[in-house]
Design an enzyme around this catalytic site. Sequence first.
Site, PDB file in Angstrom:
ATOM      1  CG  HIS A  73       8.407   0.845 -14.068  1.00 50.94           C
ATOM      2  ND1 HIS A  73       9.103   0.342 -15.142  1.00 50.94           N
ATOM      3  CD2 HIS A  73       9.299   1.588 -13.356  1.00 50.94           C
ATOM      4  CE1 HIS A  73      10.355   0.759 -15.090  1.00 50.94           C
ATOM      5  NE2 HIS A  73      10.502   1.513 -14.015  1.00 50.94           N
TER       6      HIS A  73
ATOM      7  CB  CYS B 118       8.230  11.098  -7.280  1.00 54.69           C
ATOM      8  SG  CYS B 118       8.923   9.492  -7.770  1.00 54.69           S
TER       9      CYS B 118
ATOM     10  CB  SER C  56       6.945   4.852 -10.769  1.00 58.77           C
ATOM     11  OG  SER C  56       8.255   4.895 -10.245  1.00 58.77           O
TER      12      SER C  56
ATOM     13  CG  HIS D 252       3.925   8.317  -8.205  1.00 62.17           C
ATOM     14  ND1 HIS D 252       3.935   7.928  -9.524  1.00 62.17           N
ATOM     15  CD2 HIS D 252       5.214   8.514  -7.854  1.00 62.17           C
ATOM     16  CE1 HIS D 252       5.179   7.893  -9.949  1.00 62.17           C
ATOM     17  NE2 HIS D 252       5.977   8.255  -8.971  1.00 62.17           N
TER      18      HIS D 252
ATOM     19  CB  CYS E 127       7.026   9.327 -12.417  1.00 60.33           C
ATOM     20  SG  CYS E 127       8.401   8.455 -11.647  1.00 60.33           S
TER      21      CYS E 127
END
Length: 366
Positions: A43, A166, A40, A59, A38
Amino acid sequence: MKAAVLHNYGKDLKVQEVDLEEPRKGEVRVKMKAAGICHSDQHVIDAHLPLPVPIVLGHEGAGIVDTVGEGVTGVKEGDHVALNWVPSCGKCHYCRIGRPDVCDEASKTALMGTMLDGTTRFSVDGKNVHQFPLTGTFSEYTIVPENAAVPVNKDVPFELASLVGCCVITGVGAVMNTAKVEPGSTVAVIGAGGVGFNAIQGAALAGAKQVIAIDMVDEKLEMTKQFGATHTINAKEQDPVKNVLAMTEGLGVDYAFEAIGSPGTIQSAYNMTKKTGTAVVVGISAPNESVSVNAFSLPSQSKTLVGSWLGQGNPHVDYPKLLDLNRAGKLELEALVTQTYALEDVNEGLAQLKSGQNIRGVIRFD
């Protein structure tokens, strides 16, 4: 066991041997079978989410309960589970008012990169290794709080179970829970990634008459039509705001969803929303970034600018619902998985995510 560990921001993950403690009271050890890659996670690598390092990323994930700690009653060994990266406490103000997605306890612990008690379970050579966030799915095994392991039917493919954790709950939930899109409405979605595709199909599922997909990759824009997009805009070639206005008789859309996390695209989402409309920010920006909107437009146009975290969802309720919608042919999950990788190839998967090649790349642990 092996895990993909970020040691330095801006660098590749290192797939290496790590140690994992036994689960403590209220914790569950999961043998990972699939993990989604993902933005994220990227990031954190880019320090937009500056969590402590070293850290096991990942995650989105699903697997099989391997063993349980003292007092665990919600799952048992052998259960198939999808992981929940916001394991709510059930006690804070937000949990009590029905918003477990913004649970204070889960939010605080996620930023620490630890378990709920403030300690870690991963280590290398006796030194602590953190996990992101309360999951750490880029690992052959992980330990999570009991509330982070959501049981799913054993006939659900692990790749699909991992994604509901997610991108699916976030995208569909932003439409259904945050915006509450109505039948016959008009919708624009900026960003054709994992979350954006699910916002698109969520809007179609909600009965929107017009769903405009906006991205910069023609191949992905073409694929959005399979998920319910009625119109597409390539933002490299066309001005998104002007074209959305042209497609909506100069009014703008009832609902715009921003699924990138850029101040510029957030402004575009707001500007392409009609009077009385709603712009929903789903993408994650760096904590130091800001967005400027015309203050007079807020009251004079009665617009709503709102954020959505985890699609305002409740994983223990919504994961089964989303998977049931897939089983009923109402929600496309299989086509979201556009590439699979071995754990050793996680950096290739992250690079292809960053270049926009995949809707969702998934690590398989078999």
